[in-house]
Design a protein around this motif. Structure first.
Motif, PDB file in Angstrom:
ATOM      1  N   LEU A 251      -4.540   0.038  13.314  1.00 60.29           N
ATOM      2  CA  LEU A 251      -5.821  -0.016  12.614  1.00 60.29           C
ATOM      3  C   LEU A 251      -6.721  -1.104  13.177  1.00 60.29           C
ATOM      4  CD1 LEU A 251      -4.405   0.177   8.980  1.00 60.29           C
ATOM      5  CD2 LEU A 251      -5.254   2.090  10.360  1.00 60.29           C
ATOM      6  N   CYS A 266      -0.223  -5.304  11.580  1.00 62.69           N
ATOM      7  CA  CYS A 266       0.540  -4.719  10.480  1.00 62.69           C
ATOM      8  C   CYS A 266       1.998  -4.645  10.904  1.00 62.69           C
ATOM      9  CB  CYS A 266      -0.020  -3.336  10.166  1.00 62.69           C
ATOM     10  SG  CYS A 266       0.597  -2.603   8.668  1.00 62.69           S
ATOM     11  N   VAL A 272       0.561   4.065  12.012  1.00 56.07           N
ATOM     12  CA  VAL A 272      -0.092   3.921  10.715  1.00 56.07           C
ATOM     13  C   VAL A 272      -1.480   4.550  10.727  1.00 56.07           C
ATOM     14  CG1 VAL A 272       1.187   1.847  10.066  1.00 56.07           C
ATOM     15  CG2 VAL A 272      -0.969   1.607  11.281  1.00 56.07           C
ATOM     16  N   ALA A 274      -4.820   4.990   7.497  1.00 54.03           N
ATOM     17  CA  ALA A 274      -5.196   4.333   6.244  1.00 54.03           C
ATOM     18  C   ALA A 274      -6.495   4.899   5.697  1.00 54.03           C
ATOM     19  CB  ALA A 274      -5.334   2.822   6.455  1.00 54.03           C
ATOM     20  N   GLU A 275      -6.730   4.618   4.423  1.00 54.56           N
ATOM     21  CA  GLU A 275      -8.032   4.841   3.808  1.00 54.56           C
ATOM     22  C   GLU A 275      -8.360   3.634   2.954  1.00 54.56           C
ATOM     23  OE1 GLU A 275      -7.559   6.941  -0.487  1.00 54.56           O
ATOM     24  OE2 GLU A 275      -7.704   8.334   1.189  1.00 54.56           O
ATOM     25  N   LEU A 283      -6.633  -1.572   1.703  1.00 53.03           N
ATOM     26  CA  LEU A 283      -6.390  -0.313   2.388  1.00 53.03           C
ATOM     27  C   LEU A 283      -5.095   0.299   1.870  1.00 53.03           C
ATOM     28  CD1 LEU A 283      -7.102  -1.413   6.078  1.00 53.03           C
ATOM     29  CD2 LEU A 283      -8.706  -0.342   4.476  1.00 53.03           C
ATOM     30  N   ILE A 285      -2.219   2.328   3.219  1.00 48.77           N
ATOM     31  CA  ILE A 285      -1.655   2.608   4.539  1.00 48.77           C
ATOM     32  C   ILE A 285      -0.562   3.659   4.425  1.00 48.77           C
ATOM     33  CG2 ILE A 285      -0.298   1.635   6.437  1.00 48.77           C
ATOM     34  CD1 ILE A 285      -1.759  -0.988   6.031  1.00 48.77           C
ATOM     35  N   GLU A 286      -0.649   4.678   5.269  1.00 48.62           N
ATOM     36  CA  GLU A 286       0.418   5.665   5.422  1.00 48.62           C
ATOM     37  C   GLU A 286       1.181   5.330   6.697  1.00 48.62           C
ATOM     38  OE1 GLU A 286      -0.296   9.816   4.691  1.00 48.62           O
ATOM     39  OE2 GLU A 286      -2.251   9.372   3.798  1.00 48.62           O
ATOM     40  N   HIS A 287       2.462   5.014   6.542  1.00 52.05           N
ATOM     41  CA  HIS A 287       3.308   4.578   7.655  1.00 52.05           C
ATOM     42  C   HIS A 287       4.272   5.699   8.013  1.00 52.05           C
ATOM     43  CE1 HIS A 287       6.985   2.105   9.035  1.00 52.05           C
ATOM     44  NE2 HIS A 287       6.160   2.227  10.053  1.00 52.05           N
ATOM     45  N   ARG A 297       0.085  -0.836   0.192  1.00 53.66           N
ATOM     46  CA  ARG A 297      -1.251  -1.382  -0.063  1.00 53.66           C
ATOM     47  C   ARG A 297      -1.393  -2.654   0.747  1.00 53.66           C
ATOM     48  NH1 ARG A 297      -5.816  -2.248  -3.925  1.00 53.66           N
ATOM     49  NH2 ARG A 297      -6.579  -4.292  -3.278  1.00 53.66           N
TER      50      ARG A 297
END
Length: 615
Positions: A251, A266, A272, A274-275, A283, A285-287, A297
């Motif tokens: 990111l 990160c 990763v 994120a939104e 953010l 985060i999708e890992h 988070r």
């Protein structure tokens, strides 16, 4: 040889394959028919209004859901289904893309959230392939389009005004996001000619340039960027991006107005995305790591990640997640053994599907096999009993995709019929770093088959798979690899089952949608005329005379990704040789959204394999 042709009612048919009346529906069919739900998308300014996809009526369609009253309403109803849709920020409109029976060429339509007549969403735009869509809170909309004669265009439509074209280029480009105050538009583009790695341009809504960020030149050649969204605060011009500067997706935050950019360190081992949280304070985060995913988070201190807090999810795969305005997180979760469910970080179920829950299936076993390009990750499922088993190698599409520990009805159907199922994340797959994803370039198809062969060898040597009963199968790019593998590795496979495949690569290139032409030029270093040997080496039809296994092929008559003409060319060559094959054509695009059609196709595939496997 058997040729199945489409019925007059728009769905494929073959009387020999009609299901007999039975008193007990098998689990594999129940998994297909069980109602499924997507992660609900909520309106940014009216979060009580949501939109989701479901197959509750037997066809995947869009549904409106009012969380305040609990009411749900089916918003679309088309014979071949609808899944490409969104909800406006104010929650007043549902937008959906109206193509023709799955050909992906059409226009955006809309209808009131509470119900009513459909209408053209943006007057004055001719049908095209979709190149993305972004809404402003003030009613502004940016519409991306792609056509063969023009290439990529982006139009901006303000309330009460005709759409204005602000971008045009021959190479592929798409709408990224509109800033919260509707003053800036982010565009992902590949004007440099590398369709695998995008640059990002930010413009004002009249098309004038604000700033450009390009990781495809100089020291960062062949690195890509991805738009993840503007900060959700008026006057905040920061843009969240994904980047590949350190060998994997990570990111960064870039302010195109000031020029400031900061990579967000990160400490997570995988890739990763994120939104933003709704107030911009952090953010979500999708890992993604080793075919599984988890949520975190990340608090933000300016442009620096502060504390990381894990959002609890069970072991498996998160197929989508969103942070609600109250700070809770909603996510769609499943595993290979357990069917999907929409849950909240509060522990509550967000939305229950109507009707029966899908029967569970078999957990996956992780296997790592030494391959010519490094360790290859495969996911293995074993049926009941003792091996060696008849085994299906279920090859994923993409190629920029990867199999994960998630629920899927088709692999579970093979398991229920006594097959072991093996899914290989070959070179070209995402989720294992940029080098792994990019490794297939210029030797496409052949690279992937090397990795699949290495896993096949492991399966046979360990006693999992019976070498005389091996099925190579897949859809889309997986179907392409199936046909290519049957010709390049004829001694390795007993039966081939290919759905919506690339079969004659040169003809496919000339007939396919424009965005895929750009991708193929990138993968193969140019057009078929510029790189004829590379195209010949990677095309299944080159090796069709070497195919010895019986071949089953299914194809959508309206498919813009793997068009029908190039499949017919391959089938004609099989016919000329008298090769054992069956072909099933159906009236849809790149796969069907009709549940009974999916069941029918799965039944026909398994029956074909059982018919032609020894024993």
């Amino acid at each position: 040889m058997t040729d199945h042709t489409p019925a007059q009612d728009g769905q494929g048919t073959d009387g020999a394959h009609e299901a007999d009346e039975i008193t007990t529906v098998p689990d594999w069919e129940r998994r297909f028919r069980a109602p499924r739900l997507s992660l609900p998308q909520w309106a940014l300014e009216a979060p009580h209004r949501s939109l989701f996809i479901s197959n509750a009526t037997g066809t995947f369609e869009l549904y409106a859901w009012d969380r305040t009253t609990g009411s749900r309403r089916q918003a679309t109803d088309r014979p071949n289904g609808t899944v490409h849709g969104t909800i406006s920020p104010d929650g007043e409109w549902i937008w959906w893309f109206a193509d023709n029976d799955g050909d992906e060429f059409g226009v955006w339509r809309r209808q009131p959230f509470a119900g009513g007549a459909d209408e053209i969403a943006v007057e004055g735009l001719e049908p095209a392939y979709s190149g993305g869509l972004a809404f402003g809170r003030d009613g502004t909309v940016a519409v991306g389009r792609m056509t063969e004669d023009v290439g990529s265009t982006i139009h901006v439509a303000r309330p009460g005004e005709a759409p204005a074209e602000i971008y045009r280029h021959r190479e592929s480009a798409s709408v990224g996001d509109l800033s919260h105050d509707s003053t800036l538009l982010a565009i992902e583009h590949t004007e440099h000619g590398d369709a695998m790695h995008s640059a990002v341009r930010v413009v004002r809504l009249d098309g004038t340039l604000v700033a450009e960020l390009d990781d495809t030149e100089g020291a960062t050649k062949e690195l890509g960027l991805a738009v993840l969204g503007f900060a959700p605060v008026d006057g905040d011009s920061r843009l969240l991006l994904g980047h590949q500067r350190h060998g994997r997706w990570e990111l960064l935050i870039w302010d195109p107005v000031t020029g400031d950019q900061r990579e967000l360190a990160c400490e997570l081992p995988g890739e990763v995305g994120a939104e933003w949280y709704a107030d911009g304070s952090g953010l979500l985060i999708e890992h993604d790591y080793r075919a599984r995913s988890e949520l975190w988070r990340a608090d933000l201190d300016g442009n620096v990640i502060g504390e990381l807090t894990q959002v609890h999810t069970p072991a498996g795969t998160v197929s989508g997640a969103t942070a609600r305005p109250d700070g809770s997180v909603e996510f769609l979760w499943s595993s290979a053994a357990e069917p999907p469910r929409v849950q909240s970080s509060s522990g509550a179920t967000v939305l229950d599907p109507p009707g029966e829950i899908a029967p569970s299936s078999v957990p996956v076993q992780d296997v790592w096999v030494d391959g010519p390009g490094g360790a290859v990750h495969a996911l293995v499922q074993r049926p009941e009993g003792e091996g060696p088993f008849p085994t299906v190698f279920d090859i994923h599409g993409g190629p920029t995709h990867h199999d994960s520990d998630s629920f899927a009805a088709a692999p579970a159907a093979w398991l229920d019929h006594g097959f072991a199922v093996v899914r290989v994340n070959y070179r070209g797959s995402t989720g294992y770093g940029r080098e792994w994803t990019d490794a297939l370039r210029h030797r496409i198809g052949l690279i992937e088959l090397e990795d699949i062969a290495a896993v096949r060898e492991w399966c046979v040597e360990t006693g999992l798979a019976d070498p005389q009963r091996l099925v190579l199968s897949g859809g889309s790019w997986g179907g392409y690899l199936t046909l290519l593998g049957l010709g390049v590795q004829p001694a390795l496979w007993t039966v081939g089952v290919a759905a919506v495949p690339v079969a004659d690569y040169v003809t496919a290139y000339h007939d396919e949608m424009e965005a895929l032409k750009a991708m193929d030029r990138t993968l193969l270093g140019g057009t078929p005329e510029e790189q004829p040997e590379r195209w010949r080496a990677s095309s299944p039809i080159t090796y069709v005379d070497e195919v010895t296994a019986p071949v089953y092929i299914s194809a959508g008559l309206n498919d813009p990704r793997c068009p029908i003409r190039q499949i017919e060319n391959y089938v004609d060559r099989l016919k000329q040789r008298g090769a054992t094959h069956e072909v099933y054509r159906y009236d849809a695009g790149h796969g069907s959204l009709v549940v009974e059609e999916r069941i029918k196709q799965t039944r026909m595939e398994i029956e074909f394999a059982l018919k032609h496997l020894p024993g």
